[in-house]
Scaffold this active site. Structure first.
Site, PDB file in Angstrom:
ATOM      1  N   HIS A  82      -1.852  -4.188   5.143  1.00  9.66           N
ATOM      2  CA  HIS A  82      -1.496  -3.716   6.493  1.00  9.66           C
ATOM      3  C   HIS A  82      -2.743  -3.367   7.283  1.00  9.66           C
ATOM      4  CE1 HIS A  82      -2.320   0.645   5.837  1.00  9.66           C
ATOM      5  NE2 HIS A  82      -2.180   0.277   4.588  1.00  9.66           N
ATOM      6  N   ASP A 117       0.414   3.657   1.869  1.00 13.55           N
ATOM      7  CA  ASP A 117       0.378   4.184   3.248  1.00 13.55           C
ATOM      8  C   ASP A 117       1.792   4.492   3.758  1.00 13.55           C
ATOM      9  OD1 ASP A 117       0.268   4.149   6.227  1.00 13.55           O
ATOM     10  OD2 ASP A 117      -1.851   3.736   5.849  1.00 13.55           O
ATOM     11  N   CYS A 153       0.832  -1.201   0.000  1.00 17.40           N
ATOM     12  CA  CYS A 153       0.000   0.000   0.000  1.00 17.40           C
ATOM     13  C   CYS A 153       0.871   1.258   0.000  1.00 17.40           C
ATOM     14  CB  CYS A 153      -0.897  -0.020   1.234  1.00 17.40           C
ATOM     15  SG  CYS A 153      -2.119   1.303   1.270  1.00 17.40           S
ATOM     16  N   ARG A 182       2.947   4.690   6.616  1.00 14.20           N
ATOM     17  CA  ARG A 182       3.404   3.937   7.796  1.00 14.20           C
ATOM     18  C   ARG A 182       3.996   2.582   7.427  1.00 14.20           C
ATOM     19  NH1 ARG A 182      -2.329   4.167  10.592  1.00 14.20           N
ATOM     20  NH2 ARG A 182      -2.785   3.677   8.402  1.00 14.20           N
ATOM     21  N   CYS A 225      -5.811   0.026   7.233  1.00 13.75           N
ATOM     22  CA  CYS A 225      -5.655   0.501   5.848  1.00 13.75           C
ATOM     23  C   CYS A 225      -6.859   1.371   5.454  1.00 13.75           C
ATOM     24  CB  CYS A 225      -5.533  -0.691   4.892  1.00 13.75           C
ATOM     25  SG  CYS A 225      -5.307  -0.195   3.164  1.00 13.75           S
TER      26      CYS A 225
HETATM   27 ZN   LIG Z   1      -3.352   0.976   3.070  1.00 11.74          ZN
END
Ligand SMILES: [Zn+2]
Length: 225
Positions: A98, A41, A39, A43, A101
């Site tokens: 993850h 993302d 992803c 993090r 999400c």
């Molecule tokens: Zn995500």
């Protein structure tokens, strides 16, 4: 932005000089060990989680770690996967979702993407996962459904990888292995799909690549003749 620019300054003055040889090698060699589809993302930081160095992991990132099926979209994902298989000849593909999400939360609650037409359209690539979670876990509370959806979505994207000719051919030849992971942000744990138990369990060194039962069925039918 200042912090980001100071980071670059630190890289140039303190980090790069100590790794000059590595970068001199990388300047003319691109030989990653594995491909990771994860992803966007912020993090999720694969090089941090896996403690890899520059040049080791070939990355494909987008909202929700999606792999559009080959027949529906020949965009950036298809091109990147084709290059990874046919040119880089990578032997391992990791699909990594993850926890928490945002993309998966919007799959679960489409109203969150109500004013985001591009996002809404993109999230259709998780339609099977959404339906499975709705039918099997519809009675559960939201956080449990979200976790199941993150896992089902990883499996759905592994299935979609089979629709890409470059992957299908190498899978048949035993030249590439697939792995399905879920990274748990709050604990730093990674859970890997275990086809034998049909569940995600803590990642251990030496865990084999996994072939999903439903993929095996589809594969047998497709390759029968
Ligand atoms: Zn995500």
């Amino acid at each position: 932005m200042d912090k980001i620019l100071r980071g670059f300054e630190h890289f140039q003055s303190d980090v790069f000089p100590h790794e000059r040889d590595l970068f001199a090698h990388l300047a003319h060699h691109h030989e990653p060990r594995a491909m990771m589809i994860t992803c966007a993302d912020a993090r999720v930081d694969p090089s941090h989680i896996l403690q890899t160095r520059p040049g080791e992991v070939f990355m494909l990132r987008n909202a929700g770690n999606m792999v559009p099926a080959y027949t529906t979209a020949m965009g950036a994902e298809a091109a990147t996967i084709e290059y990874a298989m046919s040119v880089l000849e990578l032997k391992h593909i990791i699909v990594c979702g993850h926890t928490d999400c945002g993309a998966m939360r919007a799959v679960l609650k489409p109203e969150l993407a109500g004013e985001l037409p591009a996002v809404r359209n993109w999230l259709r690539h998780a339609s099977c996962a959404r339906r499975i979670v709705q039918d099997r876990f519809g009675h559960e509370e939201e956080e449990i459904r979200l976790r199941r959806l993150v896992e089902e979505n990883v499996m759905e994207q592994m299935v979609n990888l089979h629709t890409h000719p470059s992957v299908a051919s190498r899978l048949l030849a035993g030249a590439v292995s697939l792995y399905g992971w879920v990274y748990e942000i709050g604990t730093g744990h990674v859970f890997a799909y275990d086809a034998g138990r049909n569940e995600f369990r803590p990642l251990q060194p030496g865990m084999p690549a996994q072939m999903l039962p439903r993929m095996r069925t589809a594969g047998n039918a497709a390759f029968a003749d």
